[in-house]
Design a protein around this motif. Structure first.
Motif, PDB file in Angstrom:
ATOM      1  N   LEU A  17       0.833  -1.209   0.000  1.00  0.00           N
ATOM      2  CA  LEU A  17       0.000   0.000   0.000  1.00  0.00           C
ATOM      3  C   LEU A  17       0.866   1.256   0.000  1.00  0.00           C
ATOM      4  CD1 LEU A  17      -2.844  -0.802   2.565  1.00  0.00           C
ATOM      5  CD2 LEU A  17      -3.159  -0.086   0.195  1.00  0.00           C
ATOM      6  N   ALA A  18       1.914   1.255   0.818  1.00  0.00           N
ATOM      7  CA  ALA A  18       2.801   2.412   0.889  1.00  0.00           C
ATOM      8  C   ALA A  18       3.451   2.676  -0.469  1.00  0.00           C
ATOM      9  CB  ALA A  18       3.863   2.192   1.969  1.00  0.00           C
ATOM     10  N   ALA A  19       3.928   1.644  -1.126  1.00  0.00           N
ATOM     11  CA  ALA A  19       4.561   1.801  -2.438  1.00  0.00           C
ATOM     12  C   ALA A  19       3.569   2.349  -3.462  1.00  0.00           C
ATOM     13  CB  ALA A  19       5.137   0.468  -2.904  1.00  0.00           C
ATOM     14  N   MET A  20       2.332   1.871  -3.414  1.00  0.00           N
ATOM     15  CA  MET A  20       1.292   2.354  -4.333  1.00  0.00           C
ATOM     16  C   MET A  20       0.977   3.830  -4.096  1.00  0.00           C
ATOM     17  SD  MET A  20      -1.181  -1.035  -4.320  1.00  0.00           S
ATOM     18  CE  MET A  20      -2.620  -0.043  -4.385  1.00  0.00           C
ATOM     19  N   ARG A  21       1.228   4.322  -2.901  1.00  0.00           N
ATOM     20  CA  ARG A  21       0.932   5.709  -2.543  1.00  0.00           C
ATOM     21  C   ARG A  21       2.158   6.612  -2.634  1.00  0.00           C
ATOM     22  NH1 ARG A  21      -4.070   7.605  -0.168  1.00  0.00           N
ATOM     23  NH2 ARG A  21      -5.557   6.119  -0.913  1.00  0.00           N
ATOM     24  N   GLY A  22       3.266   6.089  -3.185  1.00  0.00           N
ATOM     25  CA  GLY A  22       4.427   6.923  -3.451  1.00  0.00           C
ATOM     26  C   GLY A  22       5.499   6.943  -2.382  1.00  0.00           C
ATOM     27  N   TRP A  23       5.376   6.085  -1.372  1.00  0.00           N
ATOM     28  CA  TRP A  23       6.419   6.001  -0.349  1.00  0.00           C
ATOM     29  C   TRP A  23       7.564   5.208  -0.966  1.00  0.00           C
ATOM     30  CZ3 TRP A  23       5.869   8.360   4.477  1.00  0.00           C
ATOM     31  CH2 TRP A  23       4.615   8.928   4.711  1.00  0.00           C
ATOM     32  N   THR A  24       8.704   5.860  -1.192  1.00  0.00           N
ATOM     33  CA  THR A  24       9.776   5.266  -1.981  1.00  0.00           C
ATOM     34  C   THR A  24      10.871   4.617  -1.159  1.00  0.00           C
ATOM     35  OG1 THR A  24      10.916   7.386  -2.075  1.00  0.00           O
ATOM     36  CG2 THR A  24       9.411   6.845  -3.896  1.00  0.00           C
ATOM     37  N   LEU A  25      10.875   4.841   0.137  1.00  0.00           N
ATOM     38  CA  LEU A  25      11.894   4.258   0.985  1.00  0.00           C
ATOM     39  C   LEU A  25      11.208   3.463   2.074  1.00  0.00           C
ATOM     40  CD1 LEU A  25      14.920   4.163   1.785  1.00  0.00           C
ATOM     41  CD2 LEU A  25      14.465   6.139   3.242  1.00  0.00           C
ATOM     42  N   ALA A  26      11.607   2.225   2.226  1.00  0.00           N
ATOM     43  CA  ALA A  26      11.037   1.395   3.287  1.00  0.00           C
ATOM     44  C   ALA A  26      12.172   0.609   3.921  1.00  0.00           C
ATOM     45  CB  ALA A  26       9.978   0.450   2.727  1.00  0.00           C
ATOM     46  N   TYR A  27      12.168   0.546   5.245  1.00  0.00           N
ATOM     47  CA  TYR A  27      13.191  -0.185   5.978  1.00  0.00           C
ATOM     48  C   TYR A  27      12.524  -1.155   6.940  1.00  0.00           C
ATOM     49  CZ  TYR A  27      16.718  -1.445   9.351  1.00  0.00           C
ATOM     50  OH  TYR A  27      17.541  -2.166  10.157  1.00  0.00           O
ATOM     51  N   HIS A  28      13.059  -2.359   7.000  1.00  0.00           N
ATOM     52  CA  HIS A  28      12.584  -3.368   7.937  1.00  0.00           C
ATOM     53  C   HIS A  28      13.789  -4.176   8.413  1.00  0.00           C
ATOM     54  CE1 HIS A  28      10.126  -6.483   9.763  1.00  0.00           C
ATOM     55  NE2 HIS A  28      10.822  -7.384   9.100  1.00  0.00           N
ATOM     56  N   THR A  29      13.940  -4.345   9.725  1.00  0.00           N
ATOM     57  CA  THR A  29      15.006  -5.185  10.274  1.00  0.00           C
ATOM     58  C   THR A  29      14.554  -6.636  10.169  1.00  0.00           C
ATOM     59  OG1 THR A  29      15.670  -3.448  11.808  1.00  0.00           O
ATOM     60  CG2 THR A  29      16.405  -5.684  12.303  1.00  0.00           C
ATOM     61  N   HIS A  30      15.193  -7.406   9.317  1.00  0.00           N
ATOM     62  CA  HIS A  30      14.763  -8.785   9.095  1.00  0.00           C
ATOM     63  C   HIS A  30      15.166  -9.725  10.222  1.00  0.00           C
ATOM     64  CE1 HIS A  30      13.074  -8.188   5.131  1.00  0.00           C
ATOM     65  NE2 HIS A  30      14.042  -7.337   4.932  1.00  0.00           N
ATOM     66  N   ASN A  31      16.313  -9.468  10.838  1.00  0.00           N
ATOM     67  CA  ASN A  31      16.756 -10.309  11.940  1.00  0.00           C
ATOM     68  C   ASN A  31      17.137  -9.380  13.093  1.00  0.00           C
ATOM     69  OD1 ASN A  31      17.943 -12.018  13.769  1.00  0.00           O
ATOM     70  ND2 ASN A  31      19.259 -13.039  12.275  1.00  0.00           N
ATOM     71  N   SER A  32      16.244  -9.230  14.046  1.00  0.00           N
ATOM     72  CA  SER A  32      16.450  -8.260  15.122  1.00  0.00           C
ATOM     73  C   SER A  32      17.228  -8.820  16.312  1.00  0.00           C
ATOM     74  CB  SER A  32      15.095  -7.730  15.592  1.00  0.00           C
ATOM     75  OG  SER A  32      14.321  -8.795  16.106  1.00  0.00           O
ATOM     76  N   GLN A  33      17.741 -10.044  16.208  1.00  0.00           N
ATOM     77  CA  GLN A  33      18.436 -10.665  17.342  1.00  0.00           C
ATOM     78  C   GLN A  33      19.659  -9.878  17.785  1.00  0.00           C
ATOM     79  OE1 GLN A  33      19.121 -14.666  16.024  1.00  0.00           O
ATOM     80  NE2 GLN A  33      17.145 -15.369  16.778  1.00  0.00           N
ATOM     81  N   ARG A  34      20.288  -9.160  16.891  1.00  0.00           N
ATOM     82  CA  ARG A  34      21.487  -8.382  17.244  1.00  0.00           C
ATOM     83  C   ARG A  34      21.205  -6.887  17.266  1.00  0.00           C
ATOM     84  NH1 ARG A  34      26.689 -11.472  14.778  1.00  0.00           N
ATOM     85  NH2 ARG A  34      26.026 -13.541  15.375  1.00  0.00           N
ATOM     86  N   SER A  35      19.959  -6.504  17.231  1.00  0.00           N
ATOM     87  CA  SER A  35      19.572  -5.093  17.261  1.00  0.00           C
ATOM     88  C   SER A  35      19.024  -4.737  18.636  1.00  0.00           C
ATOM     89  CB  SER A  35      18.484  -4.827  16.217  1.00  0.00           C
ATOM     90  OG  SER A  35      18.957  -5.124  14.932  1.00  0.00           O
ATOM     91  N   ASP A  36      19.027  -3.453  18.929  1.00  0.00           N
ATOM     92  CA  ASP A  36      18.415  -2.989  20.173  1.00  0.00           C
ATOM     93  C   ASP A  36      16.936  -3.333  20.165  1.00  0.00           C
ATOM     94  OD1 ASP A  36      20.844  -1.952  20.923  1.00  0.00           O
ATOM     95  OD2 ASP A  36      20.343   0.108  20.383  1.00  0.00           O
ATOM     96  N   ALA A  37      16.431  -3.739  21.297  1.00  0.00           N
ATOM     97  CA  ALA A  37      15.019  -4.123  21.416  1.00  0.00           C
ATOM     98  C   ALA A  37      14.103  -2.918  21.234  1.00  0.00           C
ATOM     99  CB  ALA A  37      14.770  -4.764  22.779  1.00  0.00           C
ATOM    100  N   GLY A  38      12.974  -3.159  20.575  1.00  0.00           N
ATOM    101  CA  GLY A  38      11.920  -2.166  20.511  1.00  0.00           C
ATOM    102  C   GLY A  38      11.861  -1.288  19.292  1.00  0.00           C
TER     103      GLY A  38
END
Length: 110
Positions: A17-38
């Motif tokens: 939906l975001a892409a269809m509405r022109g949002w051109t940048l999207a970020y998602h942490t695929h493996n959060s085991q080594r990232s800060d929680a939350g």
């Protein structure tokens, strides 16, 4: 959008939906085991609308963890657009993702 879907399926649909509405940048942490929680699930950017949106996605019954609540509130307090979305929020999601749509807000019952 089905109201009884997994968080991953919901995330993919929101991203579409975001892409269809022109949002051109999207970020998602695929493996959060080594990232800060939350850290929020998704970050979207819309350069033409000069908007950056931090999104936590949950199923309709999913619970938000304390570290997630803390990050969302911190980002909102810093002036960023921040929200928590569930499949039942489809109308709000579509409206918010419009380039000139309303600014995303955290729900009162965060």
């Amino acid at each position: 959008m089905s109201t009884d879907m997994t968080e991953e399926r919901f995330r993919r649909q929101v991203r579409q939906l975001a892409a269809m509405r022109g949002w051109t940048l999207a970020y998602h942490t695929h493996n959060s085991q080594r990232s800060d929680a939350g850290w929020p699930d998704e970050v979207y950017g819309h350069p033409k609308a000069a908007r950056t949106l931090f999104v936590e996605l949950k199923t309709n019954t999913g619970r938000i963890r304390p570290a997630q609540r803390e990050w969302l509130q911190h980002l909102a307090d810093c002036g960023f657009e921040v929200t928590l979305w569930r499949p039942r929020d489809l109308g709000l999601i579509v409206n918010t993702l419009a380039p000139a749509g309303p600014r995303a807000q955290l729900p009162d019952n965060l």
